[in-house]
Design a protein around this motif. Structure first.
Motif, short mmCIF file in Angstrom:
data_model
loop_
_atom_site.label_atom_id
_atom_site.label_comp_id
_atom_site.label_asym_id
_atom_site.label_seq_id
_atom_site.Cartn_x
_atom_site.Cartn_y
_atom_site.Cartn_z
N VAL A 161 5.14 -15.82 -52.09
CA VAL A 161 5.74 -17.16 -51.84
C VAL A 161 5.07 -17.81 -50.64
O VAL A 161 4.76 -19.02 -50.65
CB VAL A 161 7.26 -17.03 -51.63
N ALA A 162 4.84 -16.96 -49.54
CA ALA A 162 4.22 -17.52 -48.33
C ALA A 162 2.80 -18.00 -48.63
O ALA A 162 2.37 -19.05 -48.14
CB ALA A 162 4.20 -16.49 -47.23
N ARG A 163 2.10 -17.21 -49.44
CA ARG A 163 0.75 -17.64 -49.78
C ARG A 163 0.78 -18.92 -50.59
O ARG A 163 -0.06 -19.80 -50.40
CB ARG A 163 0.05 -16.53 -50.57
N GLN A 164 1.78 -19.02 -51.47
CA GLN A 164 1.89 -20.27 -52.23
C GLN A 164 2.21 -21.44 -51.29
O GLN A 164 1.64 -22.54 -51.41
CB GLN A 164 2.98 -20.13 -53.30
N ALA A 165 3.15 -21.16 -50.33
CA ALA A 165 3.49 -22.23 -49.36
C ALA A 165 2.29 -22.59 -48.49
O ALA A 165 2.03 -23.77 -48.21
CB ALA A 165 4.66 -21.77 -48.49
N GLN A 166 1.55 -21.54 -48.05
CA GLN A 166 0.36 -21.80 -47.24
C GLN A 166 -0.64 -22.61 -48.04
O GLN A 166 -1.30 -23.52 -47.51
CB GLN A 166 -0.26 -20.48 -46.79
N GLY A 167 -0.76 -22.30 -49.32
CA GLY A 167 -1.68 -23.08 -50.15
C GLY A 167 -1.23 -24.54 -50.25
O GLY A 167 -2.06 -25.45 -50.19
N ASP A 168 0.11 -24.70 -50.41
CA ASP A 168 0.62 -26.08 -50.46
C ASP A 168 0.35 -26.80 -49.15
O ASP A 168 -0.04 -27.98 -49.11
CB ASP A 168 2.11 -26.06 -50.76
N THR A 203 6.14 -8.12 -50.92
CA THR A 203 5.08 -8.64 -51.78
C THR A 203 5.47 -9.98 -52.38
O THR A 203 4.66 -10.91 -52.46
CB THR A 203 4.78 -7.62 -52.89
N LYS A 204 6.74 -10.05 -52.80
CA LYS A 204 7.21 -11.34 -53.33
C LYS A 204 7.18 -12.41 -52.25
O LYS A 204 6.75 -13.55 -52.50
CB LYS A 204 8.65 -11.19 -53.86
N GLN A 205 7.66 -12.02 -51.01
CA GLN A 205 7.64 -13.00 -49.92
C GLN A 205 6.21 -13.43 -49.59
O GLN A 205 5.95 -14.61 -49.33
CB GLN A 205 8.31 -12.40 -48.68
N LEU A 232 3.63 -11.92 -40.84
CA LEU A 232 3.76 -11.26 -42.16
C LEU A 232 2.62 -10.26 -42.39
O LEU A 232 2.84 -9.17 -42.95
CB LEU A 232 3.78 -12.31 -43.27
N GLN A 233 1.41 -10.65 -41.97
CA GLN A 233 0.28 -9.71 -42.12
C GLN A 233 0.48 -8.46 -41.27
O GLN A 233 0.17 -7.34 -41.69
CB GLN A 233 -1.01 -10.40 -41.75
N ALA A 234 0.99 -8.63 -40.04
CA ALA A 234 1.27 -7.46 -39.19
C ALA A 234 2.31 -6.55 -39.84
O ALA A 234 2.19 -5.32 -39.87
CB ALA A 234 1.73 -7.92 -37.81
#
Length: 907
Positions: A497-504, A492-494, A593-595
């Motif tokens: 972070v990934a969602r934050q990176a994807q947003g960036d 969940t933390k990753q 990550l979604q898988a």
């Protein structure tokens, strides 16, 4: 019969005109008088002062002559005869009158009730008069007269009900006019009617000694005989009450009829007990078949219970109600009356004496006296023979009629019983049919359940195997579940972070796209500007060829700028491709990550299902534990109740032992003081208050038995000690206070036993009250205060004056005694001589010496008293010292009184 007809022809030939002239009006009057005389004889035979049961033949004669076979149907003749009887002076006579009148009201003509209503007030007065007698037939007559008045009032208010109360269900509905209010009031009146019947029933049984065979004695049968009418009435009243209550419950709420149900249950229990006790008596076994009520009362809250109700049927055997020899006697008496009537008619026609020869047949038809005498003698012989044959025929016909009537009664009873059995069989058949259908359904359900059970057992075996495997993996799953939860948190933390990176990345991509858009727009604008410039140059080419060189240089420079711009566009496109590749890479990472997240969610869902299954199993076990706990709590409550009952029993036995010990002659030598009694009474009163508080807590919370048990034990102990102390104190007290104290102690013990008995009865535990015990303890304490020494009643400020008074009174008594002794000594010296004088001088000298010693003792005690007061009082006055040291002062007063009294008595 041929002989009788020929004889009648012979009689009718010589005297046709005489019989026709004189057998008119006088015959009816003579027949009426003869009937009244016969009825008077029957009433006097039935209602007499002998303590035996009323004979059935006399009662039946009264019934026949009061409504069946007479022209004036009713009870006028009955009451004209009864009014001449001393009913108010003989209880047995009144009791038998009540029996006969009850039978008249039940089985007589409807006019009996109308003719009897005018005597209702006399019956009430007689009931009140006999009610003052508490022994013998007094109370029985009072209750029976009250029952008869109630029966008359009931049938007056409800004229549809016959005297014997036999009605069909349709007639019962018509009596209430299909109005629920009428049914409600009718039920109340039936309850009152039944209550009077049961009161008579219970009073008769309580007046008999049931330990002996009273039913075979004449006195016992005299009291039991009227109960046959009561049993007949009660069976019908019970049946109608049940049917009316079911009808009321179908129309009104159950709460509205709570009072009716309570009253019915009380009467049901009494009637069932009385029917059972009556059926065991030998007297009733020979006369009547008493039905037995069901074990449990009808459930009026369940409408289908009406089909289970069986109407009680009372059967009176024909041989018991109408023996063969009784009606013959009755008919013989009636025939004797008819014979006397016939003789009277014959005497009126032919004359009563043959010696005076009243018939002068010679002057009429020329017959001689001898022929006339022979003819008369022949006629008498023929008439006598005809009468004998007529009596024999009447007796045979009466016997046959009685037998046929008895057989008809038997057949009617059998028919009623068969109809009842038929109805019962139909009800049972319907009930069995319903049960058969239910059993078929249950069988089908059982077969389905059996098949399901087999499948469930097979599944259960498989589940047990799975359970053993799952149980082994359960611990692993718990650990894996914990690890997965931790991994889930990390993932969940990753993901965050990934969602934050994807947003960036998306933001940077958007910024790059904006930059590229701006560059493209700049290039396009520049291209447009260049086109415009080119067009301008082309237009100006024709106009100014002179500036060709300048323009060519400008064109060259423009080409160089375009080349640079193309280079910049190529570099921007390369940057765009790089960013697209990075975005694609991030998109692949997101898919991975979604898988992984989906896999984790599936695993988590599987774990949750397993956890839910385990939770259901745990909840099932928890429910089982709760059920076990409820069973244990119920068992604990039962044990607590048993312990409470045992404690109450022991406490009640302790108080009863104390009461019995008070009556023990060995206890008379035991004595006690009022102070000890007061202390014990105070402790018992305080314990009673604590017991009342514990009782209130127990009523609020049934589990609070722990605080009630010690209070009960201490209460019984202290009350028992108080009773014994009070009894011991009464042995040394004056007579009047001792009697009051002993009576209060017995009353206190009785109230304590009553209070403990109320606590022991679950139905009365809420209404139990120990205020009466507290009141008795207060009265015992008041008597104890009265029995304390009187010195304690003197106020402390009066003790000083009392000491001085008592000391002065003692000194005066001693001086008076000394003076009298001197006077006695002088008289002895003057009147006595010798040895008597010497003896008297020695006695009086000793008394004088004793008085002098007492006088010295009083003086010394005064000095010692003065020293004690001076040394102990300090700055206080002597009276304050006496008040402060009241015990010492009271002892001094008592000693002073004893000395003065001794000196006076010695003189």
């Amino acid at each position: 019969m041929d002989r009788m007809s020929s004889t009648m022809k012979q009689v009718s030939n010589p005297l046709p005109k005489v019989l026709s002239r004189r057998a008119g009006g006088g015959g009816l009057e003579a027949e009426r008088e003869s009937f009244e005389r016969a009825q008077t004889v029957s009433i006097n035979k039935a209602i007499n002062a002998q303590e035996v049961a009323v004979k059935e033949k006399h009662a039946r004669n009264i019934l026949l002559k009061a409504g069946h076979g007479t022209r004036n149907k009713g009870a006028q003749t009955f009451w004209s005869v009864v009014n001449r009887l001393p009913l108010s002076g003989n209880a047995v006579l009144c009791w038998k009158f009540c029996h006969v009148f009850h039978k008249l009201l039940r089985d007589g003509h409807s006019n009996v009730l109308k003719d009897s209503m005018r005597y209702k007030s006399e019956l009430s007065d007689m009931s009140r008069m006999w009610g003052h007698l508490s022994e013998g037939y007094g109370q029985l007559c009072s209750i029976y007269l009250k029952l008869l008045r109630t029966k008359m009032e009931f049938h007056t208010k409800n004229p549809r009900f016959p005297g014997n109360l036999q009605m069909s269900d349709r007639q019962l509905d018509e009596a209430g006019e299909n109005d629920v209010n009428n049914f409600f009031q009718l039920t109340v009146e039936m309850f009152d009617y039944m209550e009077c019947e049961l009161n008579l029933f219970q009073t008769v049984f309580s007046s008999l000694d049931m330990s002996r065979s009273v039913s075979v004695t004449a006195a016992g049968q005299c009291r039991l005989a009227p109960l046959i009418q009561v049993i007949l009435d009660c069976s019908h009243l019970y049946d109608y009450t049940v049917k009316l209550l079911f009808k009321l419950h179908s129309c009104l709420p159950a709460d509205t009829l709570q009072g009716h149900r309570d009253r019915f249950l009380e009467q049901f229990r009494k009637l069932k007990d009385l029917f059972y006790r009556s059926s065991n008596l030998q007297y009733f076994k020979q006369l009547i078949q008493i039905p037995q009520l069901p074990e449990n009362p009808p459930n009026f809250l369940r409408a289908s219970a009406l089909s289970e109700h069986i109407s009680p049927v009372v059967v009176i055997p024909a041989e018991a109600s109408s023996p063969d020899n009784e009606p013959i006697t009755d008919l013989v008496e009636m025939d004797a009356a008819s014979q006397s009537l016939f003789d009277n008619k014959f005497d009126d026609i032919f004359g009563s004496s043959f010696s005076c020869d009243p018939f002068n047949f010679n002057s009429q038809n020329g017959m001689s006296k001898d022929d006339k005498d022979r003819l008369i003698e022949q006629l008498y012989r023929e008439i006598t023979a005809v009468k004998e044959e007529l009596e024999n025929c009447k007796a045979e016909s009466a016997r046959g009629a009685v037998q046929l009537r008895g057989r008809a009664s038997e057949l009617e009873a059998e028919l009623a019983e068969q109809q009842h059995l038929k109805q019962q069989a139909q009800d049972e058949s319907e009930f069995l049919r319903t049960e058969l259908e239910e059993l078929k359904k249950q069988r089908e359900d059982t077969e389905k359940a059996q098949r399901s059970l087999t499948e469930i057992e097979r599944r259960a075996q498989a589940n047990e195997q799975r359970y053993s495997k799952l149980k082994e993996k359960y611990s692993e799953l718990v650990q894996n579940h914990a690890d997965l939860l931790r991994k889930n948190a990390e993932v969940t933390k990753q993901i965050t972070v990934a969602r934050q990176a994807q947003g960036d990345v998306e933001q940077e991509k958007k910024e790059l796209e904006d930059s590229f858009q701006r560059v493209s727009e700049q290039a396009q604008r520049k291209s447009q500007e260049q086109a415009e410039v080119l067009e301008t140059l082309k237009r100006e080419l024709a106009a100014s060829r002179q500036e060709l060189q300048v323009l060519q240089g400008t064109l060259e420079s423009s080409r160089q700028v375009g080349a640079e711009q193309n280079t910049q566009i190529a570099s921007l496109e390369r940057e765009r491709d790089r960013l697209s590749q990075a975005a694609e890479q991030h998109r692949d990472e997101m898919a991975a990550l979604q898988a992984e997240l989906q896999q984790l969610q599936d695993t988590l869902r599987h774990e949750q299902e397993n956890s839910r299954t385990e939770l259901e199993m745990l909840q099932t076990q928890l429910r089982e534990k709760e059920n076990t706990e409820q069973v244990l709590q119920q068992r604990l409550a039962e044990e607590q109740l048993s312990l409470l009952q045992g404690t109450l029993h022991e406490a009640k036995r302790m108080v009863q032992d104390a009461l019995a010990h008070m009556e023990d002659p060995a206890h008379i030598s035991c004595t006690s003081s009022a102070d000890c009694l007061l202390s014990q009474t105070l402790a018992a009163s305080e314990c009673t208050e604590r017991l009342q508080d514990a009782h209130s807590k127990y009523l609020l919370d049934g589990a609070a038995v722990g605080s009630l048990l010690p209070c009960l034990a201490l209460f019984a102990h202290l009350v028992s000690n108080t009773l014994l102390q009070g009894s011991a104190t009464s042995h040394v007290a004056p007579v009047e206070p001792a009697d009051r104290l002993l009576e209060l102690c017995k009353q206190c013990g009785s109230e304590a036993v009553s209070y403990l008995s109320a606590l022991q009865d679950p139905a009365m535990v809420k209404s139990a009250d120990c205020s009466l015990v507290t009141a008795c303890l207060g009265q015992i304490s008041a008597i104890g205060e009265e029995l304390r020494p009187r010195g304690l009643d003197v106020k402390q400020e009066e003790l000083g004056d009392l000491v001085d008074k008592e000391m002065a009174a003692t000194a005066a008594a001693i001086e008076t005694a000394s003076a009298r002794i001197e006077e006695m000594l002088s008289k002895a010296r003057a009147g006595d001589t010798g040895v008597k004088l010497e003896v008297n001088e020695r006695i009086l000298g000793s008394c004088t010496g004793l008085m002098q010693a007492i006088h010295v003792l009083v003086l010394a005690s005064k000095d010692l008293q003065r020293e004690i007061v001076e040394s102990g009082r300090g700055a206080a006055s002597p009276k304050e010292f006496y008040a402060k040291n009241s015990r010492w002062t009271e002892g001094l007063i008592s000693a002073s009184k004893a000395v003065g009294w001794g000196a006076t008595v010695m003189v």
